[in-house]
Write a protein that holds these residues in place. Sequence first.
Motif, short mmCIF file in Angstrom:
data_model
loop_
_atom_site.label_atom_id
_atom_site.label_comp_id
_atom_site.label_asym_id
_atom_site.label_seq_id
_atom_site.Cartn_x
_atom_site.Cartn_y
_atom_site.Cartn_z
N LYS A 133 10.22 94.14 -89.85
CA LYS A 133 10.20 92.68 -89.64
C LYS A 133 11.61 92.10 -89.72
O LYS A 133 11.94 91.17 -88.99
N LYS A 134 12.42 92.64 -90.60
CA LYS A 134 13.79 92.15 -90.78
C LYS A 134 14.72 92.60 -89.66
O LYS A 134 15.51 91.82 -89.14
N TYR A 135 14.65 93.87 -89.28
CA TYR A 135 15.65 94.45 -88.38
C TYR A 135 15.21 94.60 -86.93
O TYR A 135 15.98 95.06 -86.10
N CYS A 136 13.98 94.23 -86.62
CA CYS A 136 13.48 94.29 -85.23
C CYS A 136 12.92 92.91 -84.90
O CYS A 136 11.71 92.70 -84.99
N SER A 137 13.77 91.99 -84.51
CA SER A 137 13.31 90.63 -84.23
C SER A 137 12.38 90.62 -83.03
O SER A 137 12.47 91.46 -82.14
N ARG A 138 11.48 89.66 -83.02
CA ARG A 138 10.52 89.54 -81.92
C ARG A 138 11.25 89.36 -80.59
O ARG A 138 10.86 89.93 -79.58
N SER A 139 12.33 88.56 -80.59
CA SER A 139 13.07 88.34 -79.34
C SER A 139 13.73 89.64 -78.86
O SER A 139 13.75 89.91 -77.66
N GLU A 140 14.23 90.45 -79.79
CA GLU A 140 14.82 91.72 -79.38
C GLU A 140 13.75 92.67 -78.84
O GLU A 140 13.96 93.33 -77.82
N ILE A 141 12.60 92.71 -79.49
CA ILE A 141 11.50 93.57 -79.02
C ILE A 141 11.08 93.13 -77.62
O ILE A 141 10.88 93.97 -76.74
N GLN A 142 10.99 91.84 -77.38
CA GLN A 142 10.62 91.34 -76.04
C GLN A 142 11.67 91.74 -75.00
O GLN A 142 11.33 92.15 -73.89
N ARG A 143 12.95 91.67 -75.38
CA ARG A 143 14.03 92.07 -74.47
C ARG A 143 13.92 93.57 -74.16
O ARG A 143 14.07 93.99 -73.00
N LEU A 144 13.62 94.38 -75.19
CA LEU A 144 13.50 95.83 -74.99
C LEU A 144 12.25 96.18 -74.17
O LEU A 144 12.28 97.12 -73.37
N GLU A 145 11.18 95.41 -74.34
CA GLU A 145 9.98 95.61 -73.51
C GLU A 145 10.33 95.40 -72.04
O GLU A 145 9.96 96.19 -71.17
#
Length: 175
Positions: free
Chosen positions: A90-102
């Motif tokens: 939760k701390k090191y994998c922000s939702r916005s980063e996960i969406q960008r990686l998706e």
Amino acid sequence: MISGCTYKQFLDCKPLNFDGTGGAVSFVRWTEKTDSVIRMSKCPAEQRVTYVTGLFIDGALSWWNLQVQTKGDEAAYGLTWEELKEIMRKKYCSRSEIQRLETEFWNLKMVGSDIAGYVQRFHDLSRVVPYLVEPEFKRIERFIWGLAPEILSLVTSSKPTDIADAIDLAVSLTE
């Protein structure tokens, strides 16, 4: 018979320090390496969080010290390794980063004949967003979709049944 391991035995398995930088891909790589060290060292469940948090440096250490201060020693060190990984995710994998990686994963394509680069990035992204490649047939389809046009149809027509077969074939066709 002594069960478990000492901190020295844990460190002898060469775990990586964690500084909290590098984003989701770095975090996932670090947790995979740490899982491997826990297995190799036979680190018992009750020592894992204590040993693993000893690997924190810089920003991650500051973050952990705040967790200990907020939760209290007993609660913080009483977490399981799985619980710690979830809090860290939760701390090191922000939702916005996960969406960008998706999005990056959906658009991932092999560049020229760089099959090694494509395979590495495919693996990295599939570990960060595993739900995009489960079950296995989806992993194979996603991998084949990003291949260079010259080899895509050849790999597709071979109907690989697992990702290793698809990768091996793509590599041999590229080389």
